[in-house]
Design an enzyme around this catalytic site. Structure first.
Site, short mmCIF file in Angstrom:
data_model
loop_
_atom_site.label_atom_id
_atom_site.label_comp_id
_atom_site.label_asym_id
_atom_site.label_seq_id
_atom_site.Cartn_x
_atom_site.Cartn_y
_atom_site.Cartn_z
N GLU A 157 -5.66 8.67 -6.72
CA GLU A 157 -6.46 9.04 -5.53
C GLU A 157 -7.56 10.04 -5.86
OE1 GLU A 157 -6.04 7.17 -2.90
OE2 GLU A 157 -4.40 6.27 -4.02
N GLY B 137 0.82 -1.21 0.00
CA GLY B 137 0.00 0.00 0.00
C GLY B 137 0.85 1.26 0.00
ZN ZN Z 1 -7.15 2.58 -5.36
#
Ligand code: ZN
Length: 194
Positions: free
Chosen positions: A163, A47
């Site tokens: 994002e 992540g």
């Molecule tokens: Zn994503």
């Protein structure tokens, strides 16, 4: 077992997220959301960033993992040179804190695009190739509401675009020029999920 991160098919990922009200800055409720985002992100080995809808909150916020700033030698030409976050790093010297972007807006994109490998914490098991602008500048508020601009290139520019797409209800699988099974890529070290 329930995934702590919302998955493709959840309507929150397809909604246009609402701006954070100035009055909510510094509130315990917002602090809790930011903490939840950072905690969820910290649990993900690959992540690099997370958007609020990925924890079920339809708000215009994303958080970029501090490790992105450690790995990449990003020329962070911040407009008001104030994202250095002095004092926030605490005991862990050398580790960069996660960077919070509230009500982010992409204010500049390079004309040049290139194919980039991309994965998403909300689309488990897949990996794709997306055309992204090589450079992207984002204007946002920090946690205290102070505006700043961050100029990103490479991975960071890719993260900004991924994002902000999340905040508009778009997933990278909508744009991917190629989509494949994640397992084929498991040996690659430059795997990122956002
Ligand atoms: Zn994503």
């Amino acid at each position: 077992m329930k995934d702590s991160i919302t998955q493709d098919g959840d309507p929150v990922l397809r909604a246009k997220a609402k701006p954070v009200a100035k009055a909510d800055l510094g509130s315990p409720a917002l602090g809790k959301i930011l903490k939840k985002m950072s905690n969820a992100l910290a649990k993900e080995g690959f992540g690099v960033a997370i958007a609020a809808p990925q924890i079920g909150e339809s708000l215009r916020i994303f958080v970029v993992s501090g490790k992105v700033f450690e790995d990449t030698d990003e020329e962070s030409s911040d407009v008001n040179a104030d994202t250095s976050q002095s004092g926030v790093e605490g005991e862990q010297t050398g580790s960069h804190p996660d960077l919070v972007f509230i009500n982010p807006e992409i204010v500049k994109l390079s004309r040049k695009k290139r194919e980039m490998s991309e994965g998403c914490l909300s689309v488990r098991g897949k990996y794709g190739t997306v055309m992204r602008h090589e450079k992207a500048s984002v204007r946002a508020w920090d946690e205290s509401g102070k505006p700043f601009t961050y100029n990103g290139s490479g991975l960071l520019a890719q993260i900004f675009q991924h994002e902000v797409d999340h905040l508009d209800g778009t997933l990278y699988i909508d744009k991917a020029v190629k989509l494949e099974d994640d397992t084929k890529r498991s040996e690659l070290r430059d795997k990122h999920h956002a």
